[in-house]
Motif scaffolding. Sequence first.
Motif, PDB file in Angstrom:
ATOM      1  N   SER A 152      -6.999  -1.334  -5.505  1.00  0.00           N
ATOM      2  CA  SER A 152      -6.114  -1.786  -4.432  1.00  0.00           C
ATOM      3  C   SER A 152      -6.584  -3.159  -3.975  1.00  0.00           C
ATOM      4  N   SER A 154      -8.122  -3.937  -1.445  1.00  0.00           N
ATOM      5  CA  SER A 154      -9.422  -3.899  -0.770  1.00  0.00           C
ATOM      6  C   SER A 154     -10.426  -2.952  -1.413  1.00  0.00           C
ATOM      7  N   GLN A 155     -10.133  -2.458  -2.623  1.00  0.00           N
ATOM      8  CA  GLN A 155     -11.052  -1.534  -3.286  1.00  0.00           C
ATOM      9  C   GLN A 155     -11.073  -1.791  -4.793  1.00  0.00           C
ATOM     10  N   ARG A 245      -3.905  -1.342  -9.199  1.00  0.00           N
ATOM     11  CA  ARG A 245      -3.186  -2.135  -8.194  1.00  0.00           C
ATOM     12  C   ARG A 245      -1.882  -2.674  -8.782  1.00  0.00           C
ATOM     13  N   GLY A 270      -3.679   8.510  -2.238  1.00  0.00           N
ATOM     14  CA  GLY A 270      -4.310   7.719  -1.186  1.00  0.00           C
ATOM     15  C   GLY A 270      -4.209   6.230  -1.460  1.00  0.00           C
ATOM     16  N   LYS A 273      -0.483   5.183  -1.160  1.00  0.00           N
ATOM     17  CA  LYS A 273      -0.054   5.137   0.240  1.00  0.00           C
ATOM     18  C   LYS A 273      -0.349   3.776   0.856  1.00  0.00           C
ATOM     19  N   ARG A 274      -1.518   3.220   0.520  1.00  0.00           N
ATOM     20  CA  ARG A 274      -1.905   1.927   1.084  1.00  0.00           C
ATOM     21  C   ARG A 274      -1.191   0.759   0.404  1.00  0.00           C
ATOM     22  N   SER A 275      -0.764   0.968  -0.838  1.00  0.00           N
ATOM     23  CA  SER A 275      -0.210  -0.137  -1.620  1.00  0.00           C
ATOM     24  C   SER A 275       1.312  -0.162  -1.681  1.00  0.00           C
ATOM     25  N   PRO A 277       4.205   1.003   0.680  1.00  0.00           N
ATOM     26  CA  PRO A 277       4.717   1.582   1.927  1.00  0.00           C
ATOM     27  C   PRO A 277       6.052   2.283   1.710  1.00  0.00           C
TER      28      PRO A 277
END
Length: 294
Positions: A152, A154-155, A245, A270, A273-275, A277
């Motif tokens: 992602s 940020s990960q 990502r 998870g 969900k962050r990537s 919306p």
Amino acid sequence: MTKTVWVFPGQGSQSVGMGADLLVVGKEKLDQAEAILGWSIAEKCQSSAEELAKTQFTQPCLYTVSAILADLLKAKGIKPDLVTGHSLGEYTALYCAGVIDFAAGLELVKQRSLLMAAASGGAMTALIGFDRPLLEETVAKTEGVIIANDNSDSQVVISGTNEAVQSICDAVKTKRAIPLAVSGAFHSPMMAEAATKFALALAQVEFNDASVPVISNVDPSEATKSGATLRDLAIKQMTSPVRWRQICNYLAANEFKQTIEVGPGKVLTGLIKRSVPGMALVNVSNLEQVEKAG
């Protein structure tokens, strides 16, 4: 009509007790797996976390449990419009799409897991919360390290020589840097020898054209049904980054509205969900969740 993608988890999503409620409904595949592996999936899934985390056991267990769950969903008449998986999970996706049969897929996973477990040298570290342009620039100019899992914004997970991985951790400020307990630098050029051996195993397996499109970790720019293309991508997977990502970006760009994570854990939903919306997220990791799906 809602466009749905099924995603299949990879190493790290395993948990002790997974698949415990599938012993009856999944008996045929569990028996088949034991004949191929020489050990029991059900017994290994009930062992210690340390034992289950060994690559040579984790990968066949995740593949088999996820495959059984996919079969149960299909038996209910539920079907995906696209399938994909994270690293190992790509092999379950190939099975789900009819590219490889269960036994051939498990034999590949067995060989893959043994080669990866035998790999030595190198390190992997998960990085959470960082300046992405700085990270990408630093990795690009540092020999012996790559972004192996781009999960992602940020990960990520970096992979390479011990020295190069440590130099990235020293140079780039992160919220968390978590060394991974792995035997080698997975999804990096350091896996070249293992990948060459694995290519021989892949050459022995028939890859059919897919029944539904598959999107690969290696090239997530487009989905494909071509068995020949999917074989070529599988050959490259062990030494190439997992571009999760970019897979999420593909789902958003192509207006997928529902994700079903088929297999243990909630790692992939998870990340999605962050990537992505607005994506509807469903987890199917046990028999009860299968019965609720649809």
